[in-house]
Design a protein around this motif. Structure first.
Motif, PDB file in Angstrom:
ATOM      1  N   ASP A 101      -9.292  -8.776  -9.282  1.00 43.69           N
ATOM      2  CA  ASP A 101     -10.201  -8.196  -8.289  1.00 43.69           C
ATOM      3  C   ASP A 101     -10.557  -9.198  -7.191  1.00 43.69           C
ATOM      4  O   ASP A 101     -10.052 -10.333  -7.165  1.00 43.69           O
ATOM      5  CB  ASP A 101     -11.451  -7.626  -8.966  1.00 43.69           C
ATOM      6  CG  ASP A 101     -12.339  -8.696  -9.591  1.00 43.69           C
ATOM      7  OD1 ASP A 101     -12.176  -9.896  -9.269  1.00 43.69           O
ATOM      8  OD2 ASP A 101     -13.212  -8.334 -10.416  1.00 43.69           O
ATOM      9  N   HIS A 143      -8.852   3.594  -6.093  1.00 46.71           N
ATOM     10  CA  HIS A 143      -8.503   2.376  -6.846  1.00 46.71           C
ATOM     11  C   HIS A 143      -7.392   2.709  -7.847  1.00 46.71           C
ATOM     12  O   HIS A 143      -7.535   2.511  -9.044  1.00 46.71           O
ATOM     13  CB  HIS A 143      -9.732   1.786  -7.539  1.00 46.71           C
ATOM     14  CG  HIS A 143     -10.717   2.809  -8.047  1.00 46.71           C
ATOM     15  ND1 HIS A 143     -10.565   3.461  -9.259  1.00 46.71           N
ATOM     16  CD2 HIS A 143     -11.851   3.286  -7.492  1.00 46.71           C
ATOM     17  CE1 HIS A 143     -11.576   4.292  -9.430  1.00 46.71           C
ATOM     18  NE2 HIS A 143     -12.368   4.215  -8.377  1.00 46.71           N
ATOM     19  N   ARG A 162     -16.296   3.266  -5.465  1.00 49.29           N
ATOM     20  CA  ARG A 162     -15.481   2.878  -4.316  1.00 49.29           C
ATOM     21  C   ARG A 162     -16.004   1.564  -3.731  1.00 49.29           C
ATOM     22  O   ARG A 162     -17.209   1.318  -3.706  1.00 49.29           O
ATOM     23  CB  ARG A 162     -15.544   3.975  -3.255  1.00 49.29           C
ATOM     24  CG  ARG A 162     -14.498   3.858  -2.175  1.00 49.29           C
ATOM     25  CD  ARG A 162     -14.541   5.045  -1.229  1.00 49.29           C
ATOM     26  NE  ARG A 162     -15.673   4.978  -0.324  1.00 49.29           N
ATOM     27  CZ  ARG A 162     -16.546   5.967  -0.142  1.00 49.29           C
ATOM     28  NH1 ARG A 162     -16.429   7.078  -0.830  1.00 49.29           N
ATOM     29  NH2 ARG A 162     -17.519   5.850   0.711  1.00 49.29           N
ATOM     30  N   GLY A 193     -11.610  -1.643  -8.698  1.00 50.86           N
ATOM     31  CA  GLY A 193     -10.668  -2.175  -7.730  1.00 50.86           C
ATOM     32  C   GLY A 193     -10.849  -1.678  -6.312  1.00 50.86           C
ATOM     33  O   GLY A 193     -11.554  -0.702  -6.026  1.00 50.86           O
ATOM     34  N   SER A 194     -10.152  -2.360  -5.407  1.00 49.66           N
ATOM     35  CA  SER A 194     -10.072  -1.950  -4.005  1.00 49.66           C
ATOM     36  C   SER A 194      -8.648  -2.191  -3.521  1.00 49.66           C
ATOM     37  O   SER A 194      -7.854  -2.875  -4.188  1.00 49.66           O
ATOM     38  CB  SER A 194     -11.054  -2.736  -3.139  1.00 49.66           C
ATOM     39  OG  SER A 194     -10.629  -4.079  -2.985  1.00 49.66           O
ATOM     40  N   TYR A 229      -0.199   0.402  -4.243  1.00 46.65           N
ATOM     41  CA  TYR A 229      -1.496   1.048  -4.069  1.00 46.65           C
ATOM     42  C   TYR A 229      -1.290   2.441  -3.478  1.00 46.65           C
ATOM     43  O   TYR A 229      -0.589   2.604  -2.483  1.00 46.65           O
ATOM     44  CB  TYR A 229      -2.391   0.220  -3.145  1.00 46.65           C
ATOM     45  CG  TYR A 229      -3.712   0.899  -2.822  1.00 46.65           C
ATOM     46  CD1 TYR A 229      -4.764   0.886  -3.743  1.00 46.65           C
ATOM     47  CD2 TYR A 229      -3.901   1.542  -1.610  1.00 46.65           C
ATOM     48  CE1 TYR A 229      -5.961   1.505  -3.456  1.00 46.65           C
ATOM     49  CE2 TYR A 229      -5.104   2.166  -1.305  1.00 46.65           C
ATOM     50  CZ  TYR A 229      -6.134   2.145  -2.231  1.00 46.65           C
ATOM     51  OH  TYR A 229      -7.327   2.779  -1.944  1.00 46.65           O
TER      52      TYR A 229
END
Length: 532
Positions: free
Chosen positions: A507, A484, A328, A429-430, A449
């Motif tokens: 990213d 993610h 995370r 990812g975020s 997302y």
């Protein structure tokens, strides 16, 4: 009330030991020109190098000499300056410390430090000049955590073997839970990591403790015997690393289990250490338990607030943790107590043990051990350049460009709406990243997302529940929401046949990764055809 003040009392007693004993430790930090690990007459002292007793920090004078208070339960360590290397032992562990425990550790189930005897007249630290480029790479392991020798073997063959002889890595760091409660596994773990072939650092996790200790400051005795201090710092290039034990054990609230946070002496160490660190350097903090999690109360708020206060004058920061067995990216702003306009980046690193060595076995007989959020087991590279950094995640056993898992139904009915979707689990990812997709080289479209369970991981778990024949290995943990994950819609209005999916993810560092999959469109058979 007594249990709630255990940590504070332990810290006070540690500091009080200075005034009662009136003891000091003296020594030199010197240029170890012949690399023999001892100060020879002609070897010159090094000025301006920080040395600590775990609380106070001093710098050496123009002759390389330092002097510090010391108790009978202390570890003296040098804070490696940039441009110098530290001797490593035969197991590639950095030797930057001296343990002073004249009476040794208390008697615990797992052996701690043997009595060290009388304090030497001079406790010296040799450093060797070393070319350190401003651009360098570190290797990060989350939670190796073997509970048995078999799992040490899984770790060695599944992670370490593919890293033997790795090039262009300055050092490695394991993020705690080096083992799983059985501290006799420290040495097998050390032997396994040795084969990576680079200098290695470690930190303390909640499964690395002496659980029979009744006070927090004694819970790391076996760890200290193998790895040295649980709190220390070092420099490399334009980066200052601070490694901390953030396990409060026993939990000061009720005397049971553990809690994330810091003792007063640890925060005093950070404050004293930062006095000698330039403001334009990158500060990287590493500890086991994340600074915050959305569920429960795993970290002491006061510890986080006080740490953030100490960092408020440093515009370049990064913190690392493990512990959760997921991956995370957190960005902590003023709502979480961060004192700057730019949010603080906290990277919760995926683990080398994955989901605790669970799941089906691969061709080598090693559990695939995908984590509960769908992140495959692996490790991270952090590429530093001056005071900037770039994180990349490497899935164990896969090519470097394997950065996402794509899930789509195998077949859908032509022209019929479906609630199924195309999912991309972008491991590093975020929420702020850009993820787009296209079908059959059409126009790129943004994916949405979402915070849901990764359906590709759900399929792995439910395979255990749906089989009528036992499989080798062990059922994986139940799925949790992934942080993610992105979703795209399926176009069912295309021609019957196979259709190619392309996904592109960018990213926070500007790195772009791609992945491909496919789905088939077919005509829906009518009921009469089915009955025939």
């Amino acid at each position: 009330m007594q249990n709630k003040t255990l940590c504070t009392l332990g810290c006070m007693l540690f500091l009080a030991g200075y005034s009662f004993a009136q003891d000091t430790v003296k020594g030199y930090v010197y240029n170890d020109a012949n690399k023999n690990g001892k100060k020879d007459r002609k070897e010159k002292g090094l000025e301006g190098v920080s040395v600590t007793n775990g609380v106070e920090v001093v710098v050496t004078n123009d002759n390389g000499k330092y002097e510090l208070p010391i108790s009978n339960d202390a570890i003296i360590s040098v804070i490696k300056p940039s441009g110098y290397a530290i001797n490593t032992n035969k197991d590639n562990l950095s030797q930057f410390f001296y343990i002073h425990k004249p009476n040794g550790s208390p008697k615990f189930k797992f052996e701690g430090v043997s009595p060290t005897g009388k304090l030497p007249r001079s406790v010296d630290f040799g450093l060797m000049p070393s070319e350190e480029n401003k651009a360098f790479t570190s290797l990060i392991f989350g939670d190796p955590q073997p509970y048995t020798l078999e799992e040490v073997d899984f770790f060695a063959r599944g992670i370490v073997d593919e890293l033997k002889g790795v090039k262009d890595v300055a050092f490695g760091l394991s993020m705690g839970d080096l083992v799983g409660n059985d501290l006799s596994l420290f040495n097998p773990y050390i032997k396994a990591v040795k084969d990576v072939g680079v200098p290695w650092y470690n930190l303390l996790g909640n499964h690395d403790l002496n659980f029979d200790a009744e006070e927090d400051h004694l819970a790391d005795e076996t760890y200290e015997a193998h790895f040295g201090p649980a709190n220390y710092a070092f420099n490399y290039g334009k980066v200052h690393f601070i490694v901390l034990d953030d396990i409060l054990y026993p939990d000061p609230r009720d005397g049971k289990s553990y809690w994330g946070g810091f003792c007063d002496d640890q925060l005093q160490f950070v404050e004293n250490d930062l006095k000698f660190v330039p403001k334009d350097h990158l500060i990287v903090l590493a500890f086991h338990i994340p600074l915050s999690e959305p569920e429960g109360d795993p970290f002491k708020d006061d510890s986080r607030e006080r740490l953030f206060d100490l960092l408020k004058e440093y515009p370049n920061t990064l913190s690392l943790s493990a512990h959760t067995h997921i991956q995370r990216q957190d960005f902590l702003g003023k709502e979480q107590g961060w004192k700057q306009d730019k949010p603080h980046h906290h990277y919760n690193v995926g683990t080398t043990s994955g989901d605790w060595y669970s799941g089906k076995l691969n061709k080598q007989g090693i559990p695939i051990s995908v984590m509960r959020d769908g992140t495959p087991k692996g490790y991270a590279y952090i590429h530093f350049n001056g005071n900037q950094y770039n994180v990349k995640y490497k899935v164990a056993g896969k090519p470097e460009d394997y950065q996402m898992k794509i899930f789509a139904p195998k077949v859908v009915a032509k022209g019929r709406n479906t609630k199924a979707g195309i999912y991309a689990n972008f491991f590093i990812g975020s929420e702020n990243d850009e993820v787009v997709y296209r079908i059959d080289k059409g126009d790129w479209k943004p994916m949405e997302y979402v915070q849901e369970q990764d359906p590709s991981y759900e399929a792995l778990v439910f395979e255990w529940d749906l089989t009528d024949t036992l499989m080798p290995g062990r059922r994986s943990s139940n799925p949790i929401d992934c942080k993610h994950l992105w979703r795209g819609k399926i176009n069912t209005k295309l021609e019957v046949g196979e259709h190619q999916i392309e996904i592109k993810a960018t990213d926070m560092y500007g790195n772009t990764y791609t992945g491909t999959s496919s789905y088939k469109i077919d005509t829906q058979p009518d009921a009469q055809t089915q009955t025939k």
